[in-house]
Enzyme design. Sequence first.
Site, PDB file in Angstrom:
ATOM      1  N   GLU A   6       0.879  -1.159   0.000  1.00  0.00           N
ATOM      2  CA  GLU A   6       0.000   0.000   0.000  1.00  0.00           C
ATOM      3  C   GLU A   6       0.926   1.221   0.000  1.00  0.00           C
ATOM      4  O   GLU A   6       1.801   1.321   0.855  1.00  0.00           O
ATOM      5  CB  GLU A   6      -0.845  -0.034   1.273  1.00  0.00           C
ATOM      6  CG  GLU A   6      -1.997   0.911   1.243  1.00  0.00           C
ATOM      7  CD  GLU A   6      -2.851   0.831   2.500  1.00  0.00           C
ATOM      8  OE1 GLU A   6      -2.780  -0.169   3.234  1.00  0.00           O
ATOM      9  OE2 GLU A   6      -3.589   1.794   2.728  1.00  0.00           O
ATOM     10  N   ARG A  18       5.077 -13.189   9.516  1.00  0.00           N
ATOM     11  CA  ARG A  18       5.716 -11.907   9.249  1.00  0.00           C
ATOM     12  C   ARG A  18       7.050 -11.865   9.981  1.00  0.00           C
ATOM     13  O   ARG A  18       7.289 -12.628  10.917  1.00  0.00           O
ATOM     14  CB  ARG A  18       4.834 -10.742   9.670  1.00  0.00           C
ATOM     15  CG  ARG A  18       4.567 -10.644  11.161  1.00  0.00           C
ATOM     16  CD  ARG A  18       3.531  -9.577  11.479  1.00  0.00           C
ATOM     17  NE  ARG A  18       3.984  -8.240  11.171  1.00  0.00           N
ATOM     18  CZ  ARG A  18       3.399  -7.449  10.259  1.00  0.00           C
ATOM     19  NH1 ARG A  18       2.355  -7.857   9.580  1.00  0.00           N
ATOM     20  NH2 ARG A  18       3.866  -6.238  10.055  1.00  0.00           N
ATOM     21  N   LYS A  49       4.657   0.698  10.451  1.00  0.00           N
ATOM     22  CA  LYS A  49       4.760   1.959   9.701  1.00  0.00           C
ATOM     23  C   LYS A  49       4.401   3.148  10.587  1.00  0.00           C
ATOM     24  O   LYS A  49       5.003   4.212  10.495  1.00  0.00           O
ATOM     25  CB  LYS A  49       3.798   1.934   8.517  1.00  0.00           C
ATOM     26  CG  LYS A  49       4.287   1.169   7.313  1.00  0.00           C
ATOM     27  CD  LYS A  49       3.248   1.278   6.200  1.00  0.00           C
ATOM     28  CE  LYS A  49       3.481   0.243   5.111  1.00  0.00           C
ATOM     29  NZ  LYS A  49       2.303   0.079   4.253  1.00  0.00           N
TER      30      LYS A  49
END
Length: 579
Positions: A51, A286, A296
């Site tokens: 994204e 992850r 983020k």
Amino acid sequence: MGNDSSSGAPSAPSNFLRGIIDADTQAGKYAGRTDQEGQPLPTVITRFPPEPNGYLHIGHAKSICLNFGLARDYGGRCHLRFDDTNPTREEQEYVDTIIDSVGWLGFSWKDAADEHQYFASDYFDRLYEMAEWLVSAGHAYVDSQSADDMAANRGSFSEPGRNSPFRDRPASESLDLLRRMKAGEFKDGEHILRAKIDMASPNMNMRDPAIYRIRHAHHHRTGDRWCIYPMYDYAHPISDAIENITHSLCTLEFQDHRPFYDWILERLAEGGFFTKPLPQQYEFARLNLTYAITSKRKLLQLVEEKIVDGWDDPRMPTIVGIRRRGFTPESIQLFAERIGVAKADSWIDMSILEGALRDDLDAKAPRIVGVLNPLKLVIDNYPEGKSEECTAPVHPHHPERGNRSFPLSRELWIEAEDFMEVPSKGYFRLFPGNKVRLRYGYVVECTGCEKDEHGNVVAVHCSYFADSKSGTDGANNYKVKGNIHWVSVPHAVKAEVRMYDRLFGDPHPDAGGKDFRQALNPESKSVITAYLEAGAGTAQADDRFQFERHGYFVADRVDSMPGQPVFNRIVTLKDSWGK
Ligand code: ATP
Ligand code: MG
């Protein structure tokens, strides 16, 4: 490597995803497909779908290495797709840095025929067309409940949800409302388009999930053309299917979304939008890296609160940060290979990343001498004004890379730590009466030192043995235990060196809701002036070196000037953390 490979790349360690791809390849699952132009499609097509709302970090690097690495090893391809369905949070700046970072890591999304760079927003027309079909076929409806009612009727893990009173409105009415939503007749949140699945499903994601919502917002690519936007869970599988993705790899938190992924593609295949075999989603763990944070939002906080000097601060786990720090793309790929992929979350120790970095740099980096904490050494019996060249290998294990040379003269810089007026037990370096070898030069004997009025040592004195030079026959006549590095005072290159270390002193800086700002390592950055071997003066930005006995350093890509490099410490020679 051809598409019919049944064992993957021989050098790549096996993992469960390779097992799945091997089985699919053997069964011919994706064999014989063609694209719209009738061209054959590879049997492995993966994608990396960021994204564009932030800078990529080391966790993304794992996903990039995995997706592009599998495509490469199986003779397939990997698409770079910007998942830009969320209008307000995305910006061109992020698109640019993502393109730059993936390319830097060493991967390409181009093949002979195509670019394979896509934006989910390019599919808005088709996503909408499919939504109309879903409504017409009775698989979706416009819900006009308030947000509160919708939440209340969703149920909980222990309680089934309740059907919306609008669930059974005629398809024609939903279709009319959907068109008017698109035409901008309603305010944000007034209506929403939902898939019609099962409000009693034990999986919350199957309780009539939203697929389109009203959002009067400007989009970085489609501008003001749309005021309804597809939800991620709707856009993602469809984007995969449009691009003929075979294996859609995502992190574990999407496991519960997989039933909807399959449901929506099945319905659309029934509607003739896609042909089978459909893409399949697989989840992997992850990356959680100790002494780092990979959220983020928290990385943004470090930048905004000026705890670090920007996104590319060499202490940041962003790809732009580790690149500036001096990491090589190969070291990241090696790291990704070593950690592999698993089906359960775990922590990976920072030392594994640093170990991969050292292994890569050790083989590559030319050696130079740098004195980081300088103290003057005077060779009293060496003629004033004289200098002579000393030679050393560029790389000790690669004689074919040749030699370098640098001058020796009467006054040298040595490390302050290489002298002790009163030696501690086991200290073999300079102290009065002791002999050491000046690396690549002569054996010297320490004769004493000078001090200032506070008692600090300001210079060390010694005399040298003229027949002891390294590489000459006489050298063997001297047996010394200490071997120290040096640079000639009049010839040394004076340079700023930024001594970086781990940003956090705590292995789990944000675990359990901790404030990661309390876990900062106060010694993560210090700036010093060092004296370097003459050759360092011509270093170009991004040139990496091993400073002998110290570690690996890179000429900073932002602040170095021609003839005046600034160096970043990439990593020390040995791991001293937790020891
Ligand atoms: P964040 O949650 O920090 O905002 P994200 O994971 O949502 O990040 P995306 O841009 O959506 O960010 O991620 C792109 C791809 O990278 C996704 O497929 C995602 O699963 C993967 N990814 C993100 N973080 C990690 C991680 N720590 N380890 C492995 N893969 C990751
Ligand atoms: Mg995401």
